[in-house]
Design a protein around this motif. Sequence first.
Motif, PDB file in Angstrom:
ATOM      1  N   ALA A 105       0.837  -1.195   0.000  1.00 27.25           N
ATOM      2  CA  ALA A 105       0.000   0.000   0.000  1.00 27.25           C
ATOM      3  C   ALA A 105       0.871   1.243   0.000  1.00 27.25           C
ATOM      4  CB  ALA A 105      -0.914   0.002   1.223  1.00 27.25           C
ATOM      5  N   HIS A 106       0.270   2.336  -0.464  1.00 28.54           N
ATOM      6  CA  HIS A 106       0.905   3.652  -0.407  1.00 28.54           C
ATOM      7  C   HIS A 106      -0.118   4.660   0.118  1.00 28.54           C
ATOM      8  CE1 HIS A 106       4.211   2.142  -2.939  1.00 28.54           C
ATOM      9  NE2 HIS A 106       3.279   1.606  -3.709  1.00 28.54           N
ATOM     10  N   VAL A 107       0.336   5.567   0.962  1.00 26.40           N
ATOM     11  CA  VAL A 107      -0.490   6.664   1.455  1.00 26.40           C
ATOM     12  C   VAL A 107       0.188   7.975   1.062  1.00 26.40           C
ATOM     13  CG1 VAL A 107      -1.509   7.787   3.461  1.00 26.40           C
ATOM     14  CG2 VAL A 107      -1.239   5.302   3.431  1.00 26.40           C
ATOM     15  N   ILE A 108      -0.577   8.857   0.429  1.00 19.88           N
ATOM     16  CA  ILE A 108      -0.060  10.187   0.078  1.00 19.88           C
ATOM     17  C   ILE A 108      -0.399  11.128   1.226  1.00 19.88           C
ATOM     18  CG2 ILE A 108      -0.002  11.999  -1.666  1.00 19.88           C
ATOM     19  CD1 ILE A 108       0.754   9.215  -2.722  1.00 19.88           C
ATOM     20  N   ARG A 127       0.729   0.787 -13.660  1.00 21.71           N
ATOM     21  CA  ARG A 127       0.772  -0.671 -13.774  1.00 21.71           C
ATOM     22  C   ARG A 127       0.663  -1.047 -15.236  1.00 21.71           C
ATOM     23  NH1 ARG A 127      -3.517  -3.465 -12.187  1.00 21.71           N
ATOM     24  NH2 ARG A 127      -4.926  -1.671 -12.327  1.00 21.71           N
ATOM     25  N   ASP A 128       1.316  -2.151 -15.623  1.00 23.35           N
ATOM     26  CA  ASP A 128       1.224  -2.638 -17.000  1.00 23.35           C
ATOM     27  C   ASP A 128      -0.230  -2.957 -17.343  1.00 23.35           C
ATOM     28  OD1 ASP A 128       3.927  -2.420 -17.369  1.00 23.35           O
ATOM     29  OD2 ASP A 128       4.364  -4.545 -17.040  1.00 23.35           O
ATOM     30  N   GLY A 129      -0.659  -2.463 -18.493  1.00 24.54           N
ATOM     31  CA  GLY A 129      -1.990  -2.785 -18.980  1.00 24.54           C
ATOM     32  C   GLY A 129      -3.111  -2.009 -18.331  1.00 24.54           C
ATOM     33  N   ALA A 130      -2.801  -1.019 -17.489  1.00 27.08           N
ATOM     34  CA  ALA A 130      -3.838  -0.244 -16.810  1.00 27.08           C
ATOM     35  C   ALA A 130      -3.586   1.244 -17.019  1.00 27.08           C
ATOM     36  CB  ALA A 130      -3.861  -0.566 -15.319  1.00 27.08           C
ATOM     37  N   GLU A 131      -4.649   2.019 -16.947  1.00 27.37           N
ATOM     38  CA  GLU A 131      -4.516   3.466 -17.040  1.00 27.37           C
ATOM     39  C   GLU A 131      -3.796   4.007 -15.801  1.00 27.37           C
ATOM     40  OE1 GLU A 131      -5.450   5.749 -19.431  1.00 27.37           O
ATOM     41  OE2 GLU A 131      -5.773   3.998 -20.705  1.00 27.37           O
ATOM     42  N   PRO A 132      -2.928   5.021 -15.964  1.00 28.47           N
ATOM     43  CA  PRO A 132      -2.304   5.633 -14.782  1.00 28.47           C
ATOM     44  C   PRO A 132      -3.369   6.131 -13.811  1.00 28.47           C
ATOM     45  CG  PRO A 132      -1.256   6.407 -16.799  1.00 28.47           C
ATOM     46  CD  PRO A 132      -2.480   5.648 -17.221  1.00 28.47           C
ATOM     47  N   LEU A 133      -3.100   5.972 -12.517  1.00 24.92           N
ATOM     48  CA  LEU A 133      -4.055   6.356 -11.482  1.00 24.92           C
ATOM     49  C   LEU A 133      -3.481   7.514 -10.680  1.00 24.92           C
ATOM     50  CD1 LEU A 133      -6.668   5.801  -9.853  1.00 24.92           C
ATOM     51  CD2 LEU A 133      -5.323   4.179  -8.483  1.00 24.92           C
ATOM     52  N   LEU A 134      -4.214   8.636 -10.658  1.00 25.36           N
ATOM     53  CA  LEU A 134      -3.776   9.810  -9.902  1.00 25.36           C
ATOM     54  C   LEU A 134      -4.097   9.614  -8.426  1.00 25.36           C
ATOM     55  CD1 LEU A 134      -2.725  12.742  -9.694  1.00 25.36           C
ATOM     56  CD2 LEU A 134      -5.083  13.492 -10.187  1.00 25.36           C
ATOM     57  N   LEU A 135      -3.102   9.840  -7.584  1.00 27.73           N
ATOM     58  CA  LEU A 135      -3.256   9.775  -6.135  1.00 27.73           C
ATOM     59  C   LEU A 135      -2.980  11.153  -5.557  1.00 27.73           C
ATOM     60  CD1 LEU A 135      -1.196   6.489  -5.560  1.00 27.73           C
ATOM     61  CD2 LEU A 135      -3.665   6.686  -5.937  1.00 27.73           C
ATOM     62  N   GLU A 136      -3.873  11.605  -4.680  1.00 28.10           N
ATOM     63  CA  GLU A 136      -3.738  12.937  -4.108  1.00 28.10           C
ATOM     64  C   GLU A 136      -3.653  12.868  -2.592  1.00 28.10           C
ATOM     65  OE1 GLU A 136      -5.812  15.961  -7.018  1.00 28.10           O
ATOM     66  OE2 GLU A 136      -7.250  14.389  -6.462  1.00 28.10           O
ATOM     67  N   THR A 137      -3.427  14.031  -1.973  1.00 29.23           N
ATOM     68  CA  THR A 137      -3.251  14.090  -0.531  1.00 29.23           C
ATOM     69  C   THR A 137      -4.371  13.356   0.197  1.00 29.23           C
ATOM     70  OG1 THR A 137      -2.118  16.222  -0.692  1.00 29.23           O
ATOM     71  CG2 THR A 137      -3.054  15.643   1.456  1.00 29.23           C
ATOM     72  N   GLY A 138      -3.993  12.495   1.123  1.00 24.85           N
ATOM     73  CA  GLY A 138      -4.965  11.745   1.905  1.00 24.85           C
ATOM     74  C   GLY A 138      -5.387  10.437   1.291  1.00 24.85           C
ATOM     75  N   ASP A 139      -4.997  10.161   0.045  1.00 22.97           N
ATOM     76  CA  ASP A 139      -5.402   8.910  -0.621  1.00 22.97           C
ATOM     77  C   ASP A 139      -4.594   7.720  -0.092  1.00 22.97           C
ATOM     78  OD1 ASP A 139      -7.059  10.450  -2.154  1.00 22.97           O
ATOM     79  OD2 ASP A 139      -6.286   9.780  -4.083  1.00 22.97           O
ATOM     80  N   LEU A 140      -5.262   6.592  -0.024  1.00 21.46           N
ATOM     81  CA  LEU A 140      -4.630   5.305   0.263  1.00 21.46           C
ATOM     82  C   LEU A 140      -4.900   4.385  -0.910  1.00 21.46           C
ATOM     83  CD1 LEU A 140      -3.462   2.963   2.092  1.00 21.46           C
ATOM     84  CD2 LEU A 140      -5.801   2.677   2.945  1.00 21.46           C
TER      85      LEU A 140
END
Length: 324
Positions: free
Chosen positions: A39-42, A51-64
């Motif tokens: 896991a990652h927490v911003i 990730r390979d084969g997936a659209e980039p996912l934007l993570l912002e402050t407070g996201d897990l």
Amino acid sequence: MDTLSLILDDMHFDGVVFASSVNAPPWSWHLAVDGLGCAHVITRGQAWLIRDGAEPLLLETGDLVVLPGGLPHTIQDRPNTSATPRDLLPLMARDLVDSRLGGQDTPQSCHLISTHARFDVNMAAPLVKALPPVLHVRGLGEAPPPWLAVGLQFLALEVAHQRPAQQAILNRMGDILFMQCIRDHVESVPEGSGNWLSALKDRALSTALALIHREPQRNWTVPELAKEACLSRSAFADRFTQTLGEPPLTYLTRHRMRLAARQLSTSALSVGKIAEQVGYASEAAFSQAFKREHSLSPSAWRAQRISEGAAHGSTVMPPRQEAA
């Protein structure tokens, strides 16, 4: 019966490994922990999960963001960053307090906490398979959900100073964050969706699953489970098979084989004693069932695990010789 708690208990969560980083652009971390949740927490700024084969996912402050199966991925400052990915895993063994990995703090920096869990991959397989590859808990406008906000505040307090039992506390806290994320997702699965997890929200199926996980050694029959689930035999068997993808007794057998595999790899119990613990009166019948599931006899499977453990420097209990 709290079926999800029983399933999580069977996974034998054993703590987490943390790394904290302050990352000034351009930056990129690579992480892959096959079979183990990560896991990652911003905590400030933003990042992109790639990730390979997936659209980039934007993570912002407070996201897990949780990857239940630990799939290979990078987390970085932008989708097309100029940074060369660095391997995060070797750095995660460091003490969290001393793991400021990324360099100078700037207004554009991303403050990131990364972690991977330790649990029994074999026991966790049915649950992990049913979860999506990525669970994204949004920070709700730069403010994380209350349970995550409390967890992050506690984490900040805990790592501010070296204290006795700090690693044990961090381990438990990491386990709780992973479990809470899984619980949130389970609660969002619609009943009757056909997803394995929807069985946890079906009173009849959840009751049957709880009984299987609580007493796997019991000689359960479909009529007994149906009675406990307050359904007819045929209605119960049909609903169980449609929702979980296999008949009740097949699920029971596979669960028993996972329990047996754990005992073979972590205990010194004899094959006969393990057979008894998972509900087999005959060691021969147990060995046949185990070989059908794992393609090796229990003794050969244990020997293979001992050999693999020695090669990786880990300890696997050899079988105990019992008196005749």
